[in-house]
Design an enzyme around this catalytic site. Sequence first.
Site, PDB file in Angstrom:
ATOM      1  N   ARG A 206       5.343  -2.366 -32.288  1.00  0.00           N
ATOM      2  CA  ARG A 206       6.360  -3.315 -32.793  1.00  0.00           C
ATOM      3  C   ARG A 206       5.804  -4.716 -33.039  1.00  0.00           C
ATOM      4  O   ARG A 206       6.507  -5.720 -32.847  1.00  0.00           O
ATOM      5  CB  ARG A 206       7.546  -3.436 -31.824  1.00  0.00           C
ATOM      6  CG  ARG A 206       8.267  -2.142 -31.515  1.00  0.00           C
ATOM      7  CD  ARG A 206       9.005  -1.593 -32.716  1.00  0.00           C
ATOM      8  NE  ARG A 206       9.899  -0.521 -32.335  1.00  0.00           N
ATOM      9  CZ  ARG A 206       9.530   0.770 -32.246  1.00  0.00           C
ATOM     10  NH1 ARG A 206       8.307   1.142 -32.558  1.00  0.00           N
ATOM     11  NH2 ARG A 206      10.407   1.679 -31.891  1.00  0.00           N
TER      12      ARG A 206
ATOM     13  N   CYS B   1      17.209  -0.906 -31.523  1.00  0.00           N
ATOM     14  CA  CYS B   1      16.984  -1.247 -30.122  1.00  0.00           C
ATOM     15  C   CYS B   1      16.818  -2.758 -29.976  1.00  0.00           C
ATOM     16  O   CYS B   1      16.063  -3.380 -30.719  1.00  0.00           O
ATOM     17  CB  CYS B   1      15.742  -0.541 -29.600  1.00  0.00           C
ATOM     18  SG  CYS B   1      16.027   1.221 -29.339  1.00  0.00           S
TER      19      CYS B   1
HETATM   20  P1  FAD Z   1      14.323  -7.729 -41.195  1.00  0.00           P
HETATM   21  O1  FAD Z   1      15.161  -7.285 -40.057  1.00  0.00           O
HETATM   22  O2  FAD Z   1      14.973  -8.323 -42.369  1.00  0.00           O
HETATM   23  O3  FAD Z   1      13.207  -8.738 -40.646  1.00  0.00           O
HETATM   24  C1  FAD Z   1      12.504  -8.439 -39.445  1.00  0.00           C
HETATM   25  C2  FAD Z   1      11.309  -9.391 -39.320  1.00  0.00           C
HETATM   26  O4  FAD Z   1      10.375  -9.114 -40.367  1.00  0.00           O
HETATM   27  C3  FAD Z   1      11.689 -10.858 -39.478  1.00  0.00           C
HETATM   28  O5  FAD Z   1      10.849 -11.622 -38.625  1.00  0.00           O
HETATM   29  C4  FAD Z   1      11.367 -11.155 -40.935  1.00  0.00           C
HETATM   30  O6  FAD Z   1      11.089 -12.516 -41.183  1.00  0.00           O
HETATM   31  C5  FAD Z   1      10.135 -10.293 -41.133  1.00  0.00           C
HETATM   32  N1  FAD Z   1       9.973  -9.889 -42.529  1.00  0.00           N
HETATM   33  C6  FAD Z   1      10.828  -9.156 -43.293  1.00  0.00           C
HETATM   34  N2  FAD Z   1      10.328  -8.984 -44.528  1.00  0.00           N
HETATM   35  C7  FAD Z   1       9.129  -9.623 -44.558  1.00  0.00           C
HETATM   36  C8  FAD Z   1       8.152  -9.842 -45.561  1.00  0.00           C
HETATM   37  N3  FAD Z   1       8.276  -9.347 -46.801  1.00  0.00           N
HETATM   38  N4  FAD Z   1       7.059 -10.580 -45.237  1.00  0.00           N
HETATM   39  C9  FAD Z   1       6.903 -11.098 -43.991  1.00  0.00           C
HETATM   40  N5  FAD Z   1       7.795 -10.923 -43.008  1.00  0.00           N
HETATM   41  C10 FAD Z   1       8.893 -10.196 -43.283  1.00  0.00           C
HETATM   42  N6  FAD Z   1      12.792  -0.006 -35.614  1.00  0.00           N
HETATM   43  C11 FAD Z   1      11.777   0.789 -35.227  1.00  0.00           C
HETATM   44  O7  FAD Z   1      10.623   0.332 -35.129  1.00  0.00           O
HETATM   45  N7  FAD Z   1      11.982   2.117 -34.961  1.00  0.00           N
HETATM   46  C12 FAD Z   1      13.189   2.694 -35.073  1.00  0.00           C
HETATM   47  O8  FAD Z   1      13.336   3.880 -34.819  1.00  0.00           O
HETATM   48  C13 FAD Z   1      14.280   1.883 -35.504  1.00  0.00           C
HETATM   49  N8  FAD Z   1      15.506   2.411 -35.667  1.00  0.00           N
HETATM   50  C14 FAD Z   1      16.522   1.628 -36.114  1.00  0.00           C
HETATM   51  C15 FAD Z   1      17.772   2.202 -36.307  1.00  0.00           C
HETATM   52  C16 FAD Z   1      18.831   1.431 -36.759  1.00  0.00           C
HETATM   53  C17 FAD Z   1      20.189   2.066 -36.977  1.00  0.00           C
HETATM   54  C18 FAD Z   1      18.646   0.039 -37.031  1.00  0.00           C
HETATM   55  C19 FAD Z   1      19.783  -0.804 -37.540  1.00  0.00           C
HETATM   56  C20 FAD Z   1      17.407  -0.536 -36.835  1.00  0.00           C
HETATM   57  C21 FAD Z   1      16.333   0.241 -36.353  1.00  0.00           C
HETATM   58  N9  FAD Z   1      15.069  -0.298 -36.143  1.00  0.00           N
HETATM   59  C22 FAD Z   1      14.031   0.510 -35.765  1.00  0.00           C
HETATM   60  C23 FAD Z   1      14.847  -1.760 -36.302  1.00  0.00           C
HETATM   61  C24 FAD Z   1      14.479  -2.208 -37.728  1.00  0.00           C
HETATM   62  O9  FAD Z   1      14.903  -1.269 -38.700  1.00  0.00           O
HETATM   63  C25 FAD Z   1      12.964  -2.431 -37.872  1.00  0.00           C
HETATM   64  O10 FAD Z   1      12.518  -3.470 -37.024  1.00  0.00           O
HETATM   65  C26 FAD Z   1      12.540  -2.782 -39.301  1.00  0.00           C
HETATM   66  O11 FAD Z   1      11.142  -2.837 -39.376  1.00  0.00           O
HETATM   67  C27 FAD Z   1      13.127  -4.104 -39.805  1.00  0.00           C
HETATM   68  O12 FAD Z   1      12.892  -4.167 -41.204  1.00  0.00           O
HETATM   69  P2  FAD Z   1      13.807  -5.055 -42.156  1.00  0.00           P
HETATM   70  O13 FAD Z   1      13.302  -4.863 -43.542  1.00  0.00           O
HETATM   71  O14 FAD Z   1      15.224  -4.816 -41.916  1.00  0.00           O
HETATM   72  O15 FAD Z   1      13.367  -6.516 -41.653  1.00  0.00           O
HETATM   73  N1  EPU Z   2      17.730   7.574 -22.239  1.00  0.00           N
HETATM   74  C1  EPU Z   2      18.727   7.545 -21.314  1.00  0.00           C
HETATM   75  N2  EPU Z   2      19.826   6.786 -21.559  1.00  0.00           N
HETATM   76  C2  EPU Z   2      19.961   6.048 -22.670  1.00  0.00           C
HETATM   77  C3  EPU Z   2      18.917   6.047 -23.634  1.00  0.00           C
HETATM   78  C4  EPU Z   2      17.801   6.834 -23.394  1.00  0.00           C
HETATM   79  O1  EPU Z   2      18.632   8.190 -20.264  1.00  0.00           O
HETATM   80  O2  EPU Z   2      20.975   5.363 -22.834  1.00  0.00           O
HETATM   81  C5  EPU Z   2      16.564   8.442 -22.002  1.00  0.00           C
HETATM   82  C6  EPU Z   2      16.539   9.618 -22.967  1.00  0.00           C
HETATM   83  O3  EPU Z   2      17.329  10.680 -22.488  1.00  0.00           O
HETATM   84  C7  EPU Z   2      15.066   9.952 -23.028  1.00  0.00           C
HETATM   85  C8  EPU Z   2      14.381   8.599 -22.829  1.00  0.00           C
HETATM   86  O4  EPU Z   2      15.355   7.739 -22.232  1.00  0.00           O
HETATM   87  O5  EPU Z   2      14.695  10.781 -21.954  1.00  0.00           O
HETATM   88  C9  EPU Z   2      13.873   8.012 -24.156  1.00  0.00           C
HETATM   89  O6  EPU Z   2      14.988   7.840 -25.053  1.00  0.00           O
HETATM   90  P1  EPU Z   2      14.855   7.941 -26.636  1.00  0.00           P
HETATM   91  O7  EPU Z   2      14.200   9.227 -27.002  1.00  0.00           O
HETATM   92  O8  EPU Z   2      16.169   7.617 -27.207  1.00  0.00           O
HETATM   93  O9  EPU Z   2      13.781   6.857 -27.006  1.00  0.00           O
HETATM   94  P2  EPU Z   2      13.743   5.333 -26.703  1.00  0.00           P
HETATM   95  O10 EPU Z   2      12.420   5.084 -26.040  1.00  0.00           O
HETATM   96  O11 EPU Z   2      14.932   4.839 -25.997  1.00  0.00           O
HETATM   97  C10 EPU Z   2      12.526   4.780 -28.925  1.00  0.00           C
HETATM   98  C11 EPU Z   2      12.521   3.591 -29.840  1.00  0.00           C
HETATM   99  C12 EPU Z   2      13.550   3.759 -30.940  1.00  0.00           C
HETATM  100  C13 EPU Z   2      13.284   5.048 -31.691  1.00  0.00           C
HETATM  101  C14 EPU Z   2      13.357   6.195 -30.717  1.00  0.00           C
HETATM  102  C15 EPU Z   2      13.034   7.479 -31.469  1.00  0.00           C
HETATM  103  C16 EPU Z   2      11.905   1.505 -28.749  1.00  0.00           C
HETATM  104  C17 EPU Z   2      12.392   0.251 -28.128  1.00  0.00           C
HETATM  105  N3  EPU Z   2      12.831   2.382 -29.115  1.00  0.00           N
HETATM  106  O12 EPU Z   2      13.743   4.726 -28.193  1.00  0.00           O
HETATM  107  O13 EPU Z   2      13.346   2.675 -31.835  1.00  0.00           O
HETATM  108  O14 EPU Z   2      14.244   5.241 -32.708  1.00  0.00           O
HETATM  109  O15 EPU Z   2      12.384   5.982 -29.671  1.00  0.00           O
HETATM  110  O16 EPU Z   2      12.973   8.533 -30.653  1.00  0.00           O
HETATM  111  O17 EPU Z   2      10.703   1.673 -28.936  1.00  0.00           O
HETATM  112  C18 EPU Z   2      14.008   0.463 -32.406  1.00  0.00           C
HETATM  113  O18 EPU Z   2      12.860   0.109 -32.128  1.00  0.00           O
HETATM  114  O19 EPU Z   2      14.865  -0.336 -32.887  1.00  0.00           O
HETATM  115  C19 EPU Z   2      14.405   1.852 -32.184  1.00  0.00           C
HETATM  116  C20 EPU Z   2      15.640   2.277 -32.371  1.00  0.00           C
END
Ligand code: FAD
Ligand code: EPU
Length: 283
Positions: A157, A204
């Site tokens: 991240r 997250c």
């Molecule tokens: P923004 O949220 O608009 O910006 C995020 C940061 O990036 C800011 O600091 C911004 O200034 C910078 N930035 C954006 N564009 C540029 C650019 N062109 N040049 C330089 N800097 C830039 N994240 C995960 O890693 N794994 C997941 O599984 C995950 N699941 C998600 C699920 C949901 C439902 C949601 C809502 C979010 C999730 N996220 C997840 C978080 C998010 O989608 C990621 O962090 C994603 O990379 C953000 O991208 P964005 O385009 O929306 O950036």
């Molecule tokens: N768990 C719980 N309770 C909860 C949530 C999770 O017990 O409320 C347990 C699950 O049962 C599992 C473990 O925790 O055993 C891990 O949970 P999960 O698989 O949901 O993964 P996570 O580590 O909580 C990460 C990323 C997510 C990504 C998922 C995909 C981070 C901070 N989070 O979640 O990324 O989508 O794995 O599997 O790294 C994000 O970064 O915004 C994000 C959503």
Amino acid sequence: MAAPRRRQVELRTMTTLGVGGPAELWEVASEAELREATQAPYRVIGAGSNLLVADRGIGERVIKLGPEYQDLALFTGQIDLWLGAATPLPGLVRRSAEAGLSGLEGLLGVPAVLGGAVAMNAGTRFGCMADVVQEVELFVAGELHRLPASALAMRYRHTELPQGAIITRVRLRLTPSTTERVKALLDQVDAARQGQPKVKSAGCAFKNPPSDSAGRLIDQAGLKGLTVGRAMVSLEHGNFIVNLGGATARDVCTLLSIIRRRVPGLELEWQLWGFEEGECAAA
Ligand code: FAD
Ligand code: EPU
């Protein structure tokens, strides 16, 4: 000469969490427009899916790359290609699966655009942007530069970008596979995401501590369902805060502070915009 399209926006309409006050949006179409837009303090927004923006809004310009930086149509199954940073990631994941190309499966369900996904090194345990990014084009200090991914120190991240850099284009390298194999991995990623809420959130809130899940820790602390105003710790996943409709940044910050008190040591994943130092969720 064309000029950046400028308008006042409420950032709650541009973030997936649906929170945040006013700002001036500068939508840019070219290098010349980037040069103009960056003449005063600015921030850059992608899909707004990792942002918590203050209710009072922000004073800096918010720069958004316009449709000129969206290149989904250019992607027709090449393994090595440059794409504009406003290209939507979900479309790319879908199209690469159709083309039988591997590398982006772990990004299924991340609602980002390419620039934001690189800036955050978005991913899951199935893979992240660092696996596929070869090179980036950056607008920094008034000029475009190219940097190899190896210069960006991409880790969990986090991507190390030069101060004020705007990612404009990204070179990806995918791996030939088959649609069946790619889809099988997508099914696994999809299954791993089934425990996540489908309502308004910013993903997250906190990074995972080494070898643990912040969501599990928040769950274990009994905080799921905790509600402040119109914001709630998701009943499905402890690391998601959901907007029940009309949540304010103040509601969300209060929840973050409570979580941090009850589960010490958590580090925010979200990017905070418009808050004073220590104002929201001070550790
Ligand atoms: P923004 O949220 O608009 O910006 C995020 C940061 O990036 C800011 O600091 C911004 O200034 C910078 N930035 C954006 N564009 C540029 C650019 N062109 N040049 C330089 N800097 C830039 N994240 C995960 O890693 N794994 C997941 O599984 C995950 N699941 C998600 C699920 C949901 C439902 C949601 C809502 C979010 C999730 N996220 C997840 C978080 C998010 O989608 C990621 O962090 C994603 O990379 C953000 O991208 P964005 O385009 O929306 O950036
Ligand atoms: N768990 C719980 N309770 C909860 C949530 C999770 O017990 O409320 C347990 C699950 O049962 C599992 C473990 O925790 O055993 C891990 O949970 P999960 O698989 O949901 O993964 P996570 O580590 O909580 C990460 C990323 C997510 C990504 C998922 C995909 C981070 C901070 N989070 O979640 O990324 O989508 O794995 O599997 O790294 C994000 O970064 O915004 C994000 C959503």
